[in-house]
Each structure stands twice: as C-alpha cells, then as structure tokens.
Scaffold this motif. Sequence first.
Motif, PDB file in Angstrom:
ATOM      1  N   PHE A 134       0.808  -1.213   0.000  1.00 30.30           N
ATOM      2  CA  PHE A 134       0.000   0.000   0.000  1.00 30.30           C
ATOM      3  C   PHE A 134       0.847   1.270   0.000  1.00 30.30           C
ATOM      4  N   HIS A 135       2.103   1.174   0.412  1.00 38.45           N
ATOM      5  CA  HIS A 135       2.995   2.319   0.571  1.00 38.45           C
ATOM      6  C   HIS A 135       3.931   2.513  -0.618  1.00 38.45           C
ATOM      7  N   MET A 136       3.942   1.555  -1.531  1.00 39.26           N
ATOM      8  CA  MET A 136       4.961   1.522  -2.578  1.00 39.26           C
ATOM      9  C   MET A 136       4.864   2.682  -3.555  1.00 39.26           C
ATOM     10  N   PHE A 137       3.670   3.029  -4.003  1.00 37.60           N
ATOM     11  CA  PHE A 137       3.549   4.112  -4.992  1.00 37.60           C
ATOM     12  C   PHE A 137       4.172   5.399  -4.470  1.00 37.60           C
ATOM     13  N   ARG A 138       3.818   5.772  -3.257  1.00 41.08           N
ATOM     14  CA  ARG A 138       4.320   7.033  -2.700  1.00 41.08           C
ATOM     15  C   ARG A 138       5.823   6.966  -2.472  1.00 41.08           C
ATOM     16  N   ALA A 139       6.321   5.823  -2.000  1.00 41.38           N
ATOM     17  CA  ALA A 139       7.755   5.679  -1.745  1.00 41.38           C
ATOM     18  C   ALA A 139       8.563   5.848  -3.033  1.00 41.38           C
ATOM     19  N   LEU A 140       8.123   5.208  -4.108  1.00 39.89           N
ATOM     20  CA  LEU A 140       8.856   5.320  -5.363  1.00 39.89           C
ATOM     21  C   LEU A 140       8.761   6.723  -5.947  1.00 39.89           C
ATOM     22  N   ALA A 141       7.595   7.343  -5.819  1.00 37.61           N
ATOM     23  CA  ALA A 141       7.436   8.706  -6.329  1.00 37.61           C
ATOM     24  C   ALA A 141       8.366   9.674  -5.598  1.00 37.61           C
ATOM     25  N   ILE A 142       8.496   9.505  -4.283  1.00 35.04           N
ATOM     26  CA  ILE A 142       9.393  10.363  -3.511  1.00 35.04           C
ATOM     27  C   ILE A 142      10.848  10.085  -3.885  1.00 35.04           C
ATOM     28  N   ALA A 143      11.189   8.806  -4.059  1.00 38.21           N
ATOM     29  CA  ALA A 143      12.568   8.441  -4.428  1.00 38.21           C
ATOM     30  C   ALA A 143      12.961   9.094  -5.751  1.00 38.21           C
ATOM     31  N   LYS A 144      12.082   9.033  -6.723  1.00 34.23           N
ATOM     32  CA  LYS A 144      12.387   9.642  -8.023  1.00 34.23           C
ATOM     33  C   LYS A 144      12.496  11.158  -7.904  1.00 34.23           C
ATOM     34  N   LYS A 145      11.664  11.750  -7.067  1.00 36.52           N
ATOM     35  CA  LYS A 145      11.749  13.189  -6.835  1.00 36.52           C
ATOM     36  C   LYS A 145      13.078  13.563  -6.193  1.00 36.52           C
ATOM     37  N   GLN A 146      13.627  12.662  -5.362  1.00 31.69           N
ATOM     38  CA  GLN A 146      14.893  12.924  -4.678  1.00 31.69           C
ATOM     39  C   GLN A 146      16.110  12.591  -5.537  1.00 31.69           C
ATOM     40  N   GLY A 147      15.913  12.187  -6.780  1.00 26.86           N
ATOM     41  CA  GLY A 147      17.035  12.000  -7.683  1.00 26.86           C
ATOM     42  C   GLY A 147      17.565  10.589  -7.817  1.00 26.86           C
ATOM     43  N   TYR A 148      16.829   9.600  -7.325  1.00 23.79           N
ATOM     44  CA  TYR A 148      17.236   8.210  -7.533  1.00 23.79           C
ATOM     45  C   TYR A 148      16.946   7.853  -9.003  1.00 23.79           C
ATOM     46  N   LEU A 149      17.988   7.648  -9.777  1.00 22.44           N
ATOM     47  CA  LEU A 149      17.803   7.417 -11.209  1.00 22.44           C
ATOM     48  C   LEU A 149      17.579   5.956 -11.569  1.00 22.44           C
ATOM     49  N   HIS A 150      18.014   5.042 -10.711  1.00 22.09           N
ATOM     50  CA  HIS A 150      17.874   3.609 -10.994  1.00 22.09           C
ATOM     51  C   HIS A 150      17.206   2.944  -9.794  1.00 22.09           C
ATOM     52  N   VAL A 151      15.925   3.190  -9.649  1.00 24.26           N
ATOM     53  CA  VAL A 151      15.216   2.713  -8.460  1.00 24.26           C
ATOM     54  C   VAL A 151      14.049   1.822  -8.867  1.00 24.26           C
ATOM     55  N   GLU A 152      13.855   0.768  -8.102  1.00 24.34           N
ATOM     56  CA  GLU A 152      12.731  -0.150  -8.270  1.00 24.34           C
ATOM     57  C   GLU A 152      12.111  -0.407  -6.903  1.00 24.34           C
ATOM     58  N   GLY A 153      10.937  -0.991  -6.927  1.00 20.22           N
ATOM     59  CA  GLY A 153      10.263  -1.329  -5.691  1.00 20.22           C
ATOM     60  C   GLY A 153      10.151  -2.822  -5.500  1.00 20.22           C
ATOM     61  N   LEU A 154      10.102  -3.236  -4.250  1.00 21.08           N
ATOM     62  CA  LEU A 154       9.867  -4.632  -3.898  1.00 21.08           C
ATOM     63  C   LEU A 154       8.805  -4.642  -2.800  1.00 21.08           C
ATOM     64  N   SER A 155       7.600  -5.017  -3.167  1.00 19.94           N
ATOM     65  CA  SER A 155       6.469  -4.913  -2.246  1.00 19.94           C
ATOM     66  C   SER A 155       6.369  -6.110  -1.311  1.00 19.94           C
ATOM     67  N   SER A 156       6.052  -5.810  -0.057  1.00 16.66           N
ATOM     68  CA  SER A 156       5.725  -6.862   0.909  1.00 16.66           C
ATOM     69  C   SER A 156       4.246  -6.731   1.250  1.00 16.66           C
ATOM     70  N   GLY A 157       3.697  -7.738   1.894  1.00 13.09           N
ATOM     71  CA  GLY A 157       2.280  -7.729   2.237  1.00 13.09           C
ATOM     72  C   GLY A 157       1.991  -6.943   3.498  1.00 13.09           C
ATOM     73  N   THR A 158       0.772  -7.070   3.976  1.00 17.73           N
ATOM     74  CA  THR A 158       0.373  -6.418   5.214  1.00 17.73           C
ATOM     75  C   THR A 158      -0.776  -7.204   5.832  1.00 17.73           C
ATOM     76  N   PHE A 159      -1.194  -6.807   7.024  1.00 14.82           N
ATOM     77  CA  PHE A 159      -2.276  -7.501   7.724  1.00 14.82           C
ATOM     78  C   PHE A 159      -3.591  -7.244   6.993  1.00 14.82           C
ATOM     79  N   PRO A 160      -4.316  -8.294   6.568  1.00 13.72           N
ATOM     80  CA  PRO A 160      -5.515  -8.109   5.738  1.00 13.72           C
ATOM     81  C   PRO A 160      -6.547  -7.157   6.343  1.00 13.72           C
ATOM     82  N   LEU A 161      -6.766  -7.222   7.651  1.00 10.75           N
ATOM     83  CA  LEU A 161      -7.786  -6.385   8.275  1.00 10.75           C
ATOM     84  C   LEU A 161      -7.499  -4.903   8.104  1.00 10.75           C
ATOM     85  N   THR A 162      -6.233  -4.535   8.023  1.00 11.44           N
ATOM     86  CA  THR A 162      -5.878  -3.123   7.975  1.00 11.44           C
ATOM     87  C   THR A 162      -5.785  -2.568   6.555  1.00 11.44           C
TER      88      THR A 162
END
Length: 277
Positions: free
Chosen positions: A228-256
């Motif tokens: 759930f946090h990946m989109f924002r994290a990658l968008a911020i990373a690219k804004k901060q100048g990370y030119l070769h960045v990828e994401g690796l998503s983990s899960g979370t508690f279903p209820l939340t």
Amino acid sequence: MKRDRLIPVEKSKKVIYLDPRGRGVDQKHYGAMALYVLAVLCALYCVGIGLFVGFGSYFFLIWGAIAAFCAAWGWILTHKSVQERIPRWIRMTFRGLVAAGMLLLLILEGMIFGQFGAKAEAGADYVIILGAQWKTTGPSYVLQKRLDKAIEYLNANPETKVIVSGGQGYNEPVSEAEGMKGYLADAGIDPERILAEDASTNTTQNLIYSGELLNKSEDSVVVVTNNFHMFRALAIAKKQGYLHVEGLSSGTFPLTVPNNLLREAFGIVKDFMANNL
C-alpha cells in the motif's frame, strides 16, 4: 350526474392518486438506509482495528468520524423539514464536493494499486528498507513483513548491501534502524552488508538521508516497503534523484488494508502539497 360526466364510470379505475409526500421520497429513504448501513460498517471497522490491531497510529479513528458523518447525512435525508431549512446552494455545493472527493479518492487508489505488486530485478547495488514502528517486543507487523521480504532478496543477491532507515519515535524503545539491523543480523545477514540511517522520521527523510549513503545517480536501488505504501515511496525516491530505483512490495495484515489504503491517499495529497512527489 355531473360527476359521471366529468369522470366516466368506465374510466374511473384509471385515476391516479399522487403520494402527498412528493416525488423522490422513496429514493431518498433508500439512500438514507445505505448511509446507515455504511455508518454501522465503518463504526464496527473502527472498533475492530482498535481492539484487534492496536494503536500504532490513531488514523483508524477517521472511520468513526466517517460513521458519524454517514449517520448524520442519513438522518437529514429522512427529515424533509430539516432539508428545507438548508439553502439549495449549500446542498448542491455539498453534493459536488462529496462527488469530487470520491472521484479523487478513486484516482489515488488506482495509482496506489498500480504499484501494489512491485517486483525488483536481481543484482541491485543497494536495498533500502523503509522504517515503521519498532515495539518493545520487536518489529511491528508491517515492518516485519518488509524485513522478511528484504531478507529473501538479500539471500538471493549476496553482493547487495542494505540500508535500514528509521529514527526513534516517542513510543519506540530503540531507533527503527537499530532494531532492523539486529533483526537482519539474527537472520544471518552479514553485519558488514548493513548500513544504518537512524535520523529520519518519515518516508521523505528515509530516502533523503539514505541517499547520502550511496550514489543516487549511479547505484541501482531497490526500495522495500509494504504494497500500500509503494507508490508514494517510489514517487518520492524519483523526486529525490534516484535514477535507478525499483520497488519490492511486501504484504500487510488483511484487516488493515482499507485503513492503510485510505491513509495512503491522504499521504499522497500531503506529500504532493509539500512538493515531495
């Protein structure tokens, strides 16, 4: 006799009597019923998170506020006299704002789901694990999911270094970075591969301070965080100048998941307004 000429007996069965309450009342009652049901569901969800998940964040209380809002709106819909006291322009403006807000929420959630299952290529120079709450008993559920996902990647890529990123909050016994470093070491990750950044307090700072430990324009970087946090994290990373960045998503508690998705939507708006995205 006059009455017979006005309404012939053979046609009298076709006379239609209008409901004195006016048109559209049934629709409004159906809308009110839907709002009451939604209010109950939101209230139960709020209580459920508080009882079964805990108080890592008080954002879950917004579901109680949504429940109260829906209940109040439903009550107004079933009281025509109350509606008549509200100027028409206010009612129209209110409906327009609700519709615009729902449309914006759908767009934001679509962006979030776009990175929900992010996967990274092998052989990155660095992995950055974004911090989350560290409890007296160890990592919170969301942080443990990030750590376990990072361990999988690090075991498969022994040349990759890892940066654990997160400071110490008021309710944390140690900094998130220190706790994560120990967790990784206990899992068999060589401490010499682990770099710690323990000054950050939010996602933007995680990526700013972690960026000082590597070369953002040359190094390949994998950001590990929950889906759930990946989109924002990658968008911020690219804004901060990370030119070769990828994401690796983990899960979370279903209820939340609903709570996290709603919170992330607010987070995206906040970071957009702060020019972090």
